[in-house]
Design a protein around this motif. Structure first.
Motif, PDB file in Angstrom:
ATOM      1  N   ALA A 257       0.858  -1.186   0.000  1.00 18.51           N
ATOM      2  CA  ALA A 257       0.000   0.000   0.000  1.00 18.51           C
ATOM      3  C   ALA A 257       0.895   1.238   0.000  1.00 18.51           C
ATOM      4  O   ALA A 257       1.937   1.262   0.655  1.00 18.51           O
ATOM      5  CB  ALA A 257      -0.907   0.004   1.223  1.00 18.51           C
ATOM      6  N   ILE A 258       0.473   2.249  -0.764  1.00 15.24           N
ATOM      7  CA  ILE A 258       1.287   3.454  -0.922  1.00 15.24           C
ATOM      8  C   ILE A 258       0.427   4.689  -0.670  1.00 15.24           C
ATOM      9  O   ILE A 258      -0.686   4.807  -1.197  1.00 15.24           O
ATOM     10  CB  ILE A 258       1.882   3.533  -2.343  1.00 15.24           C
ATOM     11  N   TRP A 259       0.940   5.595   0.139  1.00 11.50           N
ATOM     12  CA  TRP A 259       0.310   6.879   0.404  1.00 11.50           C
ATOM     13  C   TRP A 259       1.261   8.005   0.013  1.00 11.50           C
ATOM     14  O   TRP A 259       2.468   7.796  -0.103  1.00 11.50           O
ATOM     15  CB  TRP A 259       0.009   7.063   1.895  1.00 11.50           C
ATOM     16  N   VAL A 260       0.716   9.223  -0.122  1.00 15.29           N
ATOM     17  CA  VAL A 260       1.516  10.441  -0.215  1.00 15.29           C
ATOM     18  C   VAL A 260       1.137  11.311   0.973  1.00 15.29           C
ATOM     19  O   VAL A 260      -0.051  11.548   1.234  1.00 15.29           O
ATOM     20  CB  VAL A 260       1.272  11.198  -1.532  1.00 15.29           C
ATOM     21  N   THR A 261       2.138  11.755   1.716  1.00 16.72           N
ATOM     22  CA  THR A 261       1.901  12.586   2.902  1.00 16.72           C
ATOM     23  C   THR A 261       2.726  13.873   2.814  1.00 16.72           C
ATOM     24  O   THR A 261       3.648  13.978   2.008  1.00 16.72           O
ATOM     25  CB  THR A 261       2.281  11.847   4.195  1.00 16.72           C
ATOM     26  N   SER A 262       2.378  14.810   3.690  1.00 11.47           N
ATOM     27  CA  SER A 262       3.087  16.085   3.709  1.00 11.47           C
ATOM     28  C   SER A 262       4.176  16.132   4.768  1.00 11.47           C
ATOM     29  O   SER A 262       4.801  17.173   4.957  1.00 11.47           O
ATOM     30  CB  SER A 262       2.098  17.238   3.946  1.00 11.47           C
ATOM     31  N   ASP A 263       4.390  15.034   5.470  1.00  4.72           N
ATOM     32  CA  ASP A 263       5.542  14.959   6.371  1.00  4.72           C
ATOM     33  C   ASP A 263       6.153  13.572   6.286  1.00  4.72           C
ATOM     34  O   ASP A 263       5.592  12.666   5.686  1.00  4.72           O
ATOM     35  CB  ASP A 263       5.173  15.347   7.817  1.00  4.72           C
ATOM     36  N   GLU A 264       7.332  13.408   6.861  1.00 11.47           N
ATOM     37  CA  GLU A 264       8.072  12.158   6.712  1.00 11.47           C
ATOM     38  C   GLU A 264       7.870  11.194   7.862  1.00 11.47           C
ATOM     39  O   GLU A 264       8.540  10.158   7.928  1.00 11.47           O
ATOM     40  CB  GLU A 264       9.568  12.459   6.556  1.00 11.47           C
ATOM     41  N   GLN A 265       6.948  11.500   8.780  1.00 13.34           N
ATOM     42  CA  GLN A 265       6.678  10.562   9.868  1.00 13.34           C
ATOM     43  C   GLN A 265       6.073   9.282   9.285  1.00 13.34           C
ATOM     44  O   GLN A 265       5.051   9.324   8.603  1.00 13.34           O
ATOM     45  CB  GLN A 265       5.708  11.165  10.883  1.00 13.34           C
ATOM     46  N   PRO A 266       6.680   8.127   9.525  1.00 15.52           N
ATOM     47  CA  PRO A 266       6.151   6.880   8.959  1.00 15.52           C
ATOM     48  C   PRO A 266       4.732   6.594   9.437  1.00 15.52           C
ATOM     49  O   PRO A 266       4.371   6.884  10.588  1.00 15.52           O
ATOM     50  CB  PRO A 266       7.132   5.818   9.472  1.00 15.52           C
ATOM     51  N   LEU A 267       3.936   6.032   8.563  1.00 14.35           N
ATOM     52  CA  LEU A 267       2.594   5.608   8.923  1.00 14.35           C
ATOM     53  C   LEU A 267       2.668   4.256   9.622  1.00 14.35           C
ATOM     54  O   LEU A 267       3.437   3.379   9.224  1.00 14.35           O
ATOM     55  CB  LEU A 267       1.728   5.486   7.668  1.00 14.35           C
ATOM     56  N   LEU A 268       1.873   4.083  10.656  1.00 13.26           N
ATOM     57  CA  LEU A 268       1.897   2.846  11.434  1.00 13.26           C
ATOM     58  C   LEU A 268       1.149   1.734  10.713  1.00 13.26           C
ATOM     59  O   LEU A 268       0.261   1.975   9.889  1.00 13.26           O
ATOM     60  CB  LEU A 268       1.287   3.086  12.808  1.00 13.26           C
ATOM     61  N   PHE A 269       1.507   0.494  11.043  1.00 13.27           N
ATOM     62  CA  PHE A 269       0.883  -0.665  10.409  1.00 13.27           C
ATOM     63  C   PHE A 269      -0.585  -0.777  10.780  1.00 13.27           C
ATOM     64  O   PHE A 269      -1.426  -1.024   9.926  1.00 13.27           O
ATOM     65  CB  PHE A 269       1.625  -1.938  10.811  1.00 13.27           C
ATOM     66  N   ASN A 270      -0.914  -0.585  12.060  1.00 12.29           N
ATOM     67  CA  ASN A 270      -2.306  -0.758  12.465  1.00 12.29           C
ATOM     68  C   ASN A 270      -3.121   0.462  12.051  1.00 12.29           C
ATOM     69  O   ASN A 270      -2.694   1.610  12.206  1.00 12.29           O
ATOM     70  CB  ASN A 270      -2.419  -1.064  13.960  1.00 12.29           C
ATOM     71  N   SER A 271      -4.295   0.190  11.502  1.00 11.41           N
ATOM     72  CA  SER A 271      -5.107   1.258  10.919  1.00 11.41           C
ATOM     73  C   SER A 271      -5.705   2.184  11.962  1.00 11.41           C
ATOM     74  O   SER A 271      -6.064   3.317  11.639  1.00 11.41           O
ATOM     75  CB  SER A 271      -6.226   0.648  10.067  1.00 11.41           C
ATOM     76  N   VAL A 272      -5.828   1.732  13.195  1.00  4.83           N
ATOM     77  CA  VAL A 272      -6.408   2.572  14.246  1.00  4.83           C
ATOM     78  C   VAL A 272      -5.479   3.735  14.571  1.00  4.83           C
ATOM     79  O   VAL A 272      -5.860   4.906  14.478  1.00  4.83           O
ATOM     80  CB  VAL A 272      -6.694   1.740  15.515  1.00  4.83           C
ATOM     81  N   ASP A 273      -4.236   3.417  14.939  1.00  6.94           N
ATOM     82  CA  ASP A 273      -3.287   4.475  15.277  1.00  6.94           C
ATOM     83  C   ASP A 273      -2.827   5.247  14.046  1.00  6.94           C
ATOM     84  O   ASP A 273      -2.428   6.403  14.149  1.00  6.94           O
ATOM     85  CB  ASP A 273      -2.073   3.884  15.999  1.00  6.94           C
ATOM     86  N   ARG A 274      -2.899   4.601  12.879  1.00  6.73           N
ATOM     87  CA  ARG A 274      -2.472   5.290  11.660  1.00  6.73           C
ATOM     88  C   ARG A 274      -3.355   6.493  11.359  1.00  6.73           C
ATOM     89  O   ARG A 274      -2.912   7.455  10.727  1.00  6.73           O
ATOM     90  CB  ARG A 274      -2.505   4.304  10.487  1.00  6.73           C
ATOM     91  N   GLN A 275      -4.597   6.464  11.831  1.00  6.58           N
ATOM     92  CA  GLN A 275      -5.508   7.568  11.547  1.00  6.58           C
ATOM     93  C   GLN A 275      -5.080   8.873  12.208  1.00  6.58           C
ATOM     94  O   GLN A 275      -5.551   9.949  11.832  1.00  6.58           O
ATOM     95  CB  GLN A 275      -6.925   7.203  11.996  1.00  6.58           C
TER      96      GLN A 275
END
Length: 380
Positions: free
Chosen positions: A269-287
């Motif tokens: 899965a690939i996202w584009v974000t405006s900062d370099e903080q990694p996205l977490l694996f679990n979808s709850v905290d990733r939000q």
């Protein structure tokens, strides 16, 4: 007696929702989750129905299958499962006093333009189904509904493995973990397949499309497109986030240098974000990173561990064709580019051939054979 047993066996799953809904679960939230899941299953059922009604046997052998029976058998089973899943979820909505959403229409033309594209897109669809149930699970507070969802998840995972095998390039079980996607993330991938409005009460994140030609492999520099990246945002300040099953967080690289690292295999899965903080694996905290989200996710596959089982379904002495996984805006437009995958092309296997696994040394004793011998139905 046998007929009565079959009827009872088929009816049993639908009785799951006859039990009182747990009061800890907000009825409106439960209904939203069930409606969301039901529409996805409607989409899957219609996708396979459209595909199977469009192609003839020679289309499958031209796409590299040793016989049309192999994919058609599996697609038929999967389509029936998705139809039953939809009916099952609608029975749950009825238990809540809710009506299902049946007004959503789907544009499947681009995704079913040929067998190779359809099979590649089906692989995305089945992996997305697994990710959707995983991501929706934390929203389900009622244990009865949660158990019902888990029973669907196990079957979707079997579909996922089968489509990985039918892909011609993938691993049947590429990872020990699957990627959970929250409903808004799922809709970022699925919504472009909707033909017109489909209000599920859940906002879709901006869609993201991979525009590269050729398969995605380690070392590929991904080029990404989204309506959300429209010139008002400096691309030099954006980041590409790549997440695979089992990773604690995403791999973060600059948007303009989104190169797939070595050592990866499986759905990504690939996202584009405006900062370099990694996205977490679990979808709850990733939000918690949603305020930094620009677009995505989109889904692709990094196939670096081809398996004998996968290759054995393809015709011997096959060439290759390039098929496109339809994602993002391509689903509705039928144009542009997307994530490509490779499929074999059959060179001369007769229509209706029966594959037979052949092992052992060749007649001259020089080659140890592990492959398929194809005969016609009369054994000739």
């Amino acid at each position: 007696m046998y007929k009565s047993f079959v009827v009872l066996a088929l009816a049993a799953p639908f009785a799951v929702f006859a039990a009182p809904i747990n009061k800890r679960q907000t009825p409106s939230l439960a209904a939203t989750v069930l409606k969301f899941a039901d529409v996805l299953n409607q989409f899957e059922a219609q996708f396979y129905q459209a595909a199977m009604s469009k192609f003839v046997d020679s289309d499958y052998t031209d796409a590299g299958f040793v016989s049309s029976r192999i994919p058609l058998e599996q697609f038929t089973i999967i389509q029936n499962d998705e139809t039953l899943h939809s009916s099952f979820l609608q029975s749950g909505l009825a238990a809540l006093g809710e009506s299902p959403v049946t007004s959503c229409k789907f544009n499947l033309d681009a995704a079913t333009k040929d067998v190779a594209t359809m099979t590649a897109t089906a692989r995305v669809v089945e992996n997305l189904a697994v990710s959707a149930i995983l991501g929706a699970a934390p929203l389900v507070g009622d244990p009865v509904i949660l158990q019902a969802a888990a029973s669907i998840l196990t079957v979707e995972a079997k579909h996922q493995s089968m489509l990985n095998v039918l892909s011609s390039t993938g691993s049947s079980i590429p990872s020990a973990f699957d990627i959970p996607l929250a409903p808004s993330e799922v809709l970022a991938i699925a919504a472009p397949f909707f033909d017109g409005p489909c209000d599920l009460g859940i906002p879709a994140f901006p869609t993201l499309t991979i525009t590269n030609d050729g398969p995605v492999t380690p070392g590929t520099k991904l080029t990404l497109k989204s309506d959300a990246i429209n010139g008002t945002i400096c691309e030099d300040e954006l980041f590409c986030q790549m997440l695979l099953g089992g990773f604690p967080n995403s791999i973060t690289v600059p948007f303009n240098n989104c190169v797939v690292p070595a050592g990866l295999n499986g759905p990504m899965a690939i996202w584009v974000t405006s900062d370099e903080q990694p996205l977490l694996f679990n979808s709850v905290d990733r939000q918690t990173n949603n305020n930094k989200l620009v677009a995505g996710p989109t889904m692709t596959f990094v196939d670096t561990q081809p398996q004998t089982l996968v290759q054995m379904l393809r015709a011997e002495n096959a060439g290759t064709v390039t098929s496109k996984v339809i994602t993002g805006g391509e689903a509705s437009s039928g144009s542009g580019s997307g994530t490509n995958s490779t499929s074999s092309v059959n060179n001369g296997v007769t229509d209706g051939g029966v594959p037979v696994l052949t092992t052992g040394f060749s007649a001259d004793g020089k080659i140890n054979v592990l492959g398929w011998n194809v005969t016609d139905p009369q054994g000739q």
